[in-house]
Design an enzyme around this catalytic site. Sequence first.
Site, short mmCIF file in Angstrom:
data_model
loop_
_atom_site.label_atom_id
_atom_site.label_comp_id
_atom_site.label_asym_id
_atom_site.label_seq_id
_atom_site.Cartn_x
_atom_site.Cartn_y
_atom_site.Cartn_z
N TYR A 85 -22.46 20.35 -4.23
CA TYR A 85 -21.12 20.79 -4.59
C TYR A 85 -20.52 21.62 -3.46
O TYR A 85 -19.34 21.50 -3.15
CB TYR A 85 -21.14 21.62 -5.88
CG TYR A 85 -19.74 21.92 -6.38
CD1 TYR A 85 -19.09 21.03 -7.24
CD2 TYR A 85 -19.05 23.06 -5.96
CE1 TYR A 85 -17.80 21.27 -7.66
CE2 TYR A 85 -17.77 23.30 -6.38
CZ TYR A 85 -17.13 22.41 -7.23
OH TYR A 85 -15.85 22.66 -7.64
N PHE A 137 9.30 10.48 5.53
CA PHE A 137 8.32 9.60 4.91
C PHE A 137 8.31 9.94 3.42
O PHE A 137 8.46 11.09 3.04
CB PHE A 137 6.92 9.74 5.52
CG PHE A 137 5.96 8.78 4.91
CD1 PHE A 137 6.04 7.43 5.21
CD2 PHE A 137 5.04 9.19 3.96
CE1 PHE A 137 5.20 6.51 4.59
CE2 PHE A 137 4.20 8.27 3.33
CZ PHE A 137 4.28 6.94 3.65
N THR A 138 8.10 8.91 2.59
CA THR A 138 8.27 9.05 1.13
C THR A 138 7.54 10.26 0.55
O THR A 138 8.16 11.17 0.00
CB THR A 138 7.80 7.77 0.43
OG1 THR A 138 6.47 7.46 0.90
CG2 THR A 138 8.72 6.60 0.74
N ASP A 228 2.41 15.24 11.40
CA ASP A 228 1.81 14.24 10.51
C ASP A 228 1.00 13.32 11.42
O ASP A 228 1.56 12.46 12.11
CB ASP A 228 2.90 13.49 9.74
CG ASP A 228 2.32 12.49 8.75
OD1 ASP A 228 1.15 12.08 8.92
OD2 ASP A 228 3.02 12.11 7.80
N LYS A 271 -5.34 5.49 7.04
CA LYS A 271 -4.65 4.67 8.03
C LYS A 271 -5.52 4.64 9.30
O LYS A 271 -6.55 4.01 9.32
CB LYS A 271 -3.27 5.23 8.33
CG LYS A 271 -2.16 5.19 7.24
CD LYS A 271 -2.49 5.19 5.84
CE LYS A 271 -1.32 5.26 4.88
NZ LYS A 271 -0.47 6.40 4.87
N ARG A 395 10.84 -1.66 2.26
CA ARG A 395 11.13 -0.36 2.87
C ARG A 395 12.63 -0.33 3.11
O ARG A 395 13.11 -0.60 4.22
CB ARG A 395 10.35 -0.16 4.17
CG ARG A 395 8.92 0.32 3.95
CD ARG A 395 8.89 1.69 3.35
NE ARG A 395 7.56 2.24 3.14
CZ ARG A 395 7.16 2.80 1.98
NH1 ARG A 395 7.94 2.80 0.93
NH2 ARG A 395 5.98 3.37 1.88
N PHE A 462 9.82 3.11 -5.87
CA PHE A 462 9.40 1.81 -5.33
C PHE A 462 8.03 1.39 -5.84
O PHE A 462 7.74 0.20 -5.91
CB PHE A 462 9.41 1.84 -3.79
CG PHE A 462 8.53 2.91 -3.19
CD1 PHE A 462 9.00 4.20 -3.05
CD2 PHE A 462 7.23 2.63 -2.79
CE1 PHE A 462 8.19 5.19 -2.51
CE2 PHE A 462 6.43 3.61 -2.24
CZ PHE A 462 6.91 4.90 -2.11
#
Length: 472
Positions: A85, A137-138, A228, A271, A395, A462
């Site tokens: 843990y 970005f969303t 980011d 990604k 998009r 979306f």
Amino acid sequence: MPDPIPQTMGQQFGRRSWAEPWKIKMVEPIRLLPRPERERALAEAGYNTFLLRSEDVYIDLLTDSGTSAMSDRQWAALMLGDEAYAGSRNFYNLEEVVRTYFGYRYFVPTHQGRGAEHLISQIAIRPGQYVPGNMYFTTTRLHQELAGGTFVDVIVDEAHDPTHLHPFKGNVDLDKLEALIRRVGPEQVAYVSLAATVNMAGGQPVSMANVRAVRELCDRHGVRLFLDATRVAENAFFIQEREPGYADKPIAAIVKEFCSYTDAAWMSAKKDGLVNIGGWLALNDWDLFEKARNLVVVYEGLHTYGGLAGRDMEAMAVGLVEALQDDYMAARIGQVRYLGELLTRWDIPIVQPVGGHAIFLDAKRFYPHLPQDRFPAQTLAAELYLDSGVRAMERGIVSAGRDPVTGDHRYPKLELVRLTIPRRVYTQAHMDVTGEAVKAVYENRERARGLRMVYEPQYLRFFQARFEPIAD
Ligand SMILES: *Cc1c(COP(=O)(O)O)cnc(C)c1O
């Protein structure tokens, strides 16, 4: 103005073909459903490709998020999971990799990118503050808004023009940023939110000169600069290819220099990180780190696992290093570019130059007869699935959502369909089949009538919105 973009893969490859620096050890069968079954599946999914079952998809280009094929080293790393843990060995390995390759002092794991976005937004934004960034970005913008911030787009104008051949369309427009800081005052700017590469602009990179200049501007005004880093490795490839002085620098060194101009970063490791799940937040400031480490316990899990199994952290530690290898990255972007070159040869309108992770079809030029409130990009994604079982993603106006003040649709300049290429998953033959599918849909473009939205969820619509075809 920087030099025009070279048309080859970079000097070390010349004009010869590239090939993947790996071979296939395990395969996963896929199949193309007959057309009537595709019609049924799409109607059941409300003409939203997010609502299709993946079993009903032949070539899945919905996203490059969490869809990478892991290497044999990463699968082996899963077996080294330390599922304690607290204080798992895998946490320390991952922390070491992030420190070594990205250069930040403090590290917090999260279950994926938006977990990190949530933490940084909550601890670094006061209600009423502004968050300038190089295109929204969303999930990033939504977390900034939920924390009481207002996102302001300060990307260069060229980013909104799908035909402009600017080599660094992800760059921040320094004048726009400076004007905002002067207008609202630096104390009202929570931080600059810089993304590399810019997903919503078509995977477009930010130059090293630009991040350096943004840093300098931020220093002059006492504003923080956060990154980011979800696609920063792919960004580094474009710097290596296009920016004077970087042709002989390895991707890993370029990434480290890029990060060095920023105060903190978050990453969706799904990604560039080559894992199926995982993310992180890394910071240089102790006080901010302290707050993040405290808040992560509330939303993700203890600060030494952040919602991840130990084995997932170990696979991420290996994947992050693999992603920074030059031969891997040349093949990765080479494959995306191969599809782009096919479509360009057939005069199909796509965002140029081709970016890092996807081909973006320009639905406005594809369907000039469809007004934006008939959802041309959503329509195109639906038609592509019907034609060939290829799954892509909208998009455009659906992704842009509604203005929180007026409640109207936001009408983005870019109305795109993203064909996102998963990493190390598909072959060149899959790219050929995809290209031919787009060509077939393009040849039938005049028949498209558009869609009407019949169900609209409140957040990130979306993902779950439903549509019906317009018949006239
Ligand atoms: C995917 C993505 C995110 C969010 O990450 P998740 O892992 O999907 O939560 C944030 N920023 C960018 C640029 C992304 O592409």
